[in-house]
Design a protein around this motif. Structure first.
Motif, short mmCIF file in Angstrom:
data_model
loop_
_atom_site.label_atom_id
_atom_site.label_comp_id
_atom_site.label_asym_id
_atom_site.label_seq_id
_atom_site.Cartn_x
_atom_site.Cartn_y
_atom_site.Cartn_z
N THR A 231 0.85 -1.19 0.00
CA THR A 231 0.00 0.00 0.00
C THR A 231 0.89 1.24 0.00
O THR A 231 2.09 1.16 0.26
CB THR A 231 -0.92 0.04 1.24
OG1 THR A 231 -0.10 0.20 2.41
CG2 THR A 231 -1.76 -1.23 1.36
N GLN A 232 0.28 2.39 -0.25
CA GLN A 232 1.04 3.64 -0.25
C GLN A 232 1.69 3.89 1.11
O GLN A 232 2.85 4.28 1.19
CB GLN A 232 0.13 4.82 -0.63
CG GLN A 232 -0.25 4.85 -2.09
CD GLN A 232 0.96 5.06 -2.98
OE1 GLN A 232 1.85 5.85 -2.66
NE2 GLN A 232 1.01 4.34 -4.09
N SER A 233 0.94 3.65 2.19
CA SER A 233 1.50 3.89 3.53
C SER A 233 2.63 2.91 3.84
O SER A 233 3.63 3.27 4.47
CB SER A 233 0.42 3.83 4.61
OG SER A 233 -0.20 2.57 4.62
N GLU A 234 2.52 1.67 3.37
CA GLU A 234 3.60 0.70 3.56
C GLU A 234 4.84 1.11 2.77
O GLU A 234 5.96 0.99 3.27
CB GLU A 234 3.14 -0.70 3.15
CG GLU A 234 2.11 -1.30 4.08
CD GLU A 234 1.46 -2.55 3.53
OE1 GLU A 234 0.85 -3.28 4.33
OE2 GLU A 234 1.55 -2.82 2.31
N ASP B 25 11.16 1.55 2.48
CA ASP B 25 11.72 2.00 1.21
C ASP B 25 12.07 0.80 0.33
O ASP B 25 11.85 -0.36 0.70
CB ASP B 25 12.92 2.92 1.44
CG ASP B 25 14.11 2.22 2.10
OD1 ASP B 25 14.13 0.97 2.17
OD2 ASP B 25 15.03 2.94 2.54
N VAL B 26 12.62 1.07 -0.84
CA VAL B 26 12.93 0.02 -1.81
C VAL B 26 13.90 -1.01 -1.23
O VAL B 26 13.73 -2.22 -1.44
CB VAL B 26 13.49 0.64 -3.12
CG1 VAL B 26 13.99 -0.42 -4.06
CG2 VAL B 26 12.43 1.49 -3.80
N LYS B 27 14.90 -0.54 -0.48
CA LYS B 27 15.86 -1.48 0.12
C LYS B 27 15.16 -2.42 1.10
O LYS B 27 15.43 -3.62 1.11
CB LYS B 27 16.95 -0.71 0.86
CG LYS B 27 17.96 -0.05 -0.01
CD LYS B 27 19.01 0.63 0.85
CE LYS B 27 20.01 1.38 0.01
NZ LYS B 27 21.00 2.08 0.84
N CYS B 28 14.27 -1.88 1.90
CA CYS B 28 13.56 -2.71 2.89
C CYS B 28 12.65 -3.72 2.20
O CYS B 28 12.63 -4.90 2.57
CB CYS B 28 12.75 -1.83 3.84
SG CYS B 28 13.77 -0.83 4.95
N ARG B 29 11.92 -3.26 1.21
CA ARG B 29 11.02 -4.18 0.49
C ARG B 29 11.82 -5.25 -0.24
O ARG B 29 11.44 -6.43 -0.27
CB ARG B 29 10.12 -3.40 -0.47
CG ARG B 29 9.15 -2.50 0.25
CD ARG B 29 8.08 -1.90 -0.67
NE ARG B 29 8.55 -1.27 -1.87
CZ ARG B 29 8.80 0.03 -2.00
NH1 ARG B 29 8.65 0.86 -0.98
NH2 ARG B 29 9.21 0.53 -3.17
N VAL C 273 6.07 -3.43 11.64
CA VAL C 273 6.70 -2.22 11.10
C VAL C 273 5.69 -1.08 11.08
O VAL C 273 6.00 0.04 11.46
CB VAL C 273 7.30 -2.48 9.70
CG1 VAL C 273 7.62 -1.17 8.99
CG2 VAL C 273 8.54 -3.35 9.79
N MET C 274 4.49 -1.38 10.64
CA MET C 274 3.46 -0.34 10.57
C MET C 274 3.03 0.09 11.97
O MET C 274 2.52 1.18 12.16
CB MET C 274 2.26 -0.82 9.75
CG MET C 274 2.61 -1.11 8.28
SD MET C 274 3.45 0.23 7.42
CE MET C 274 2.13 1.42 7.30
N GLY C 275 3.27 -0.75 12.97
CA GLY C 275 2.96 -0.42 14.35
C GLY C 275 3.99 0.49 15.00
O GLY C 275 3.77 1.01 16.09
N LEU C 276 5.13 0.66 14.33
CA LEU C 276 6.16 1.57 14.84
C LEU C 276 5.75 3.00 14.54
O LEU C 276 5.22 3.28 13.47
CB LEU C 276 7.51 1.29 14.18
CG LEU C 276 8.18 -0.03 14.51
CD1 LEU C 276 9.39 -0.22 13.60
CD2 LEU C 276 8.61 -0.05 15.97
N GLU C 277 6.03 3.88 15.46
CA GLU C 277 5.72 5.29 15.23
C GLU C 277 6.97 6.00 14.74
O GLU C 277 7.51 6.87 15.41
CB GLU C 277 5.16 5.92 16.49
CG GLU C 277 3.81 5.39 16.85
CD GLU C 277 3.15 6.17 17.96
OE1 GLU C 277 3.66 7.23 18.36
OE2 GLU C 277 2.12 5.69 18.43
N THR C 278 7.43 5.60 13.56
CA THR C 278 8.60 6.22 12.96
C THR C 278 8.34 6.42 11.48
O THR C 278 7.64 5.64 10.85
CB THR C 278 9.86 5.37 13.17
OG1 THR C 278 10.97 6.06 12.61
CG2 THR C 278 9.76 4.01 12.54
N HIS C 279 8.89 7.47 10.96
CA HIS C 279 8.79 7.71 9.52
C HIS C 279 10.15 7.56 8.87
O HIS C 279 10.30 7.75 7.68
CB HIS C 279 8.23 9.12 9.26
CG HIS C 279 6.85 9.28 9.81
ND1 HIS C 279 5.75 8.66 9.27
CD2 HIS C 279 6.39 9.97 10.88
CE1 HIS C 279 4.68 8.96 9.97
NE2 HIS C 279 5.05 9.75 10.96
#
Length: 157
Positions: free
Chosen positions: A74-77, A82-86, A110-116
């Motif tokens: 998804t867009q938020s994911e 980033d590309v390296k992580c995916r 990862v989505m549960g982390l409050e970091t950008h």
């Protein structure tokens, strides 16, 4: 929050120290270690979400396709990973360290982390925590540890 999670993981998982069950004592220890109360609460909530992945009654239902399907983010994911992580998640799935279900668990945490500003090293810690905490993934956890140590030595590019 990642600092607290890594502190707890290194302190209790990779040591002979017995994990304290009492949340109040754990909070006090984290405060003494210099962490802020608000971040401690966020980290403990995150760990509760991780613990929920172990329980089939509280585990979210992850829709995973067959072995030939491709994960579309998804867009938020994509903003968080980033590309390296995916690419790293895809590599781990291809070499059978992650299954589609554990991949989804990692993405959930990862989505549960409050970091950008999630870095690849942060993702690796999340993967280790998920694999360690989900029963039946002991071999994958060991493979992930070995993979991390070999990448630190420059063997995997």
């Amino acid at each position: 929050m990642m600092d607290i999670l890594m502190y707890l993981f290194e302190t209790y998982i990779h040591s002979d120290v017995e994990l304290m069950v009492d949340q109040d004592e754990l909070e006090e220890e984290l405060l003494r270690a210099g962490f802020h109360q608000n971040e401690i609460y966020k980290a403990l909530d995150w760990l509760e979400g991780l613990a929920a992945l172990q329980n089939s009654d509280t585990r979210p239902v992850f829709s995973v396709g067959d072995a030939t399907s491709t994960r579309i983010y998804t867009q938020s994911e994509m903003r968080r990973l980033d590309v390296k992580c995916r690419g790293f998640l895809l590599l781990l799935e291809q070499i059978k360290v992650l299954t589609p279900e554990t991949r989804e668990m990692v993405i959930d945490r990862v989505m549960g982390l409050e970091t950008h500003d999630l870095q690849l090293d942060d993702l690796k810690w999340v993967i280790l925590m998920v694999l360690f905490n989900v029963p039946g993934n002991e071999n994958a956890y060991t493979q992930m540890e070995e993979l991390l140590f070999s990448t630190e030595m420059g063997m995997l590019h």
